[in-house]
Design an enzyme around this catalytic site. Sequence first.
Site, short mmCIF file in Angstrom:
data_model
loop_
_atom_site.label_atom_id
_atom_site.label_comp_id
_atom_site.label_asym_id
_atom_site.label_seq_id
_atom_site.Cartn_x
_atom_site.Cartn_y
_atom_site.Cartn_z
N SER A 18 8.27 3.73 -13.17
CA SER A 18 7.64 2.49 -13.62
C SER A 18 6.78 1.85 -12.55
O SER A 18 6.04 0.90 -12.83
CB SER A 18 8.70 1.50 -14.10
OG SER A 18 9.61 1.21 -13.05
N GLY A 19 6.85 2.34 -11.31
CA GLY A 19 5.98 1.83 -10.25
C GLY A 19 4.58 2.38 -10.36
O GLY A 19 4.33 3.34 -11.10
N TYR A 160 11.21 -1.38 7.15
CA TYR A 160 10.67 -0.42 6.19
C TYR A 160 10.22 0.86 6.89
O TYR A 160 10.51 1.97 6.44
CB TYR A 160 9.50 -1.08 5.46
CG TYR A 160 8.74 -0.17 4.52
CD1 TYR A 160 9.28 0.20 3.29
CD2 TYR A 160 7.46 0.28 4.84
CE1 TYR A 160 8.58 1.02 2.42
CE2 TYR A 160 6.75 1.10 3.98
CZ TYR A 160 7.31 1.46 2.76
OH TYR A 160 6.61 2.28 1.91
#
Length: 251
Positions: A18-19, A160
């Site tokens: 869905s990204g 990240y």
Amino acid sequence: MITDRDAGRRVYLIVGASGTIGAAVSRRLAGREVTLGLHYRRRRDVIDEIGRDLSEKGCQWEAFAADLESEAACERLVEDFFSRWDRMNGLVICHGEVHWRVWDELSWEDWMRIMKQHCLAPYTLVKRSLPLMARSGWGRVAYLSSISPKYAGSAKSIHYAAAKGALEITMRGMAREAAPSGIGINGVRAGFVLTPQQTAGRTPEEIAERIKKIPAGRAGRPEEIAAAFAYLMSEEAGFMTGEIVTMAGGD
């Protein structure tokens, strides 16, 4: 179970479909003789939109909802996918968010959340998938990384970058173990791509300044990243494993 029509198709699970990039990969792979499992966490409406495009191309697909915040949830997703088609030939991992926060404001929980999403969840998904792919003697794993480890991230993305660096090392190690079974594991280091996650929290001026640093003079497009994934999931990538393809405009 697999029908006669689908008996010759390979089946791939797209984690994070869905990204923005996951959706682009799904649409790119739909033109091949493959069946796709589309994983999402919340946005079923996005999956249904992607699914309509896949159906128009004659691609069979099915949606799988899962919140991959635990080892059990990751294992259950793979098992649900495998039980649907009785086989697994490919795994694409585009799962995970970017949580921008200045390094000295990061909490223990911030670190654990980003490490779980970008390293521990992919590790668990691949670990559970490899024995299933090995049954057919053919498999492909392609995961989304970032150029952030190259620069140790920015002041707001050190955690990240660390998680993506750990992911790359983990996947390289697993690639050596999986190679004798005919399974390739490779990554895509994406540069600055105009996705909602990359632009969130940045002003237009900050985005423009970031693009100025790219030798190619522009941001990347999701479709370009998807093209690299399509190659890594193909028959032609059979002699490639433990590698990382960089798509960053020279950055």
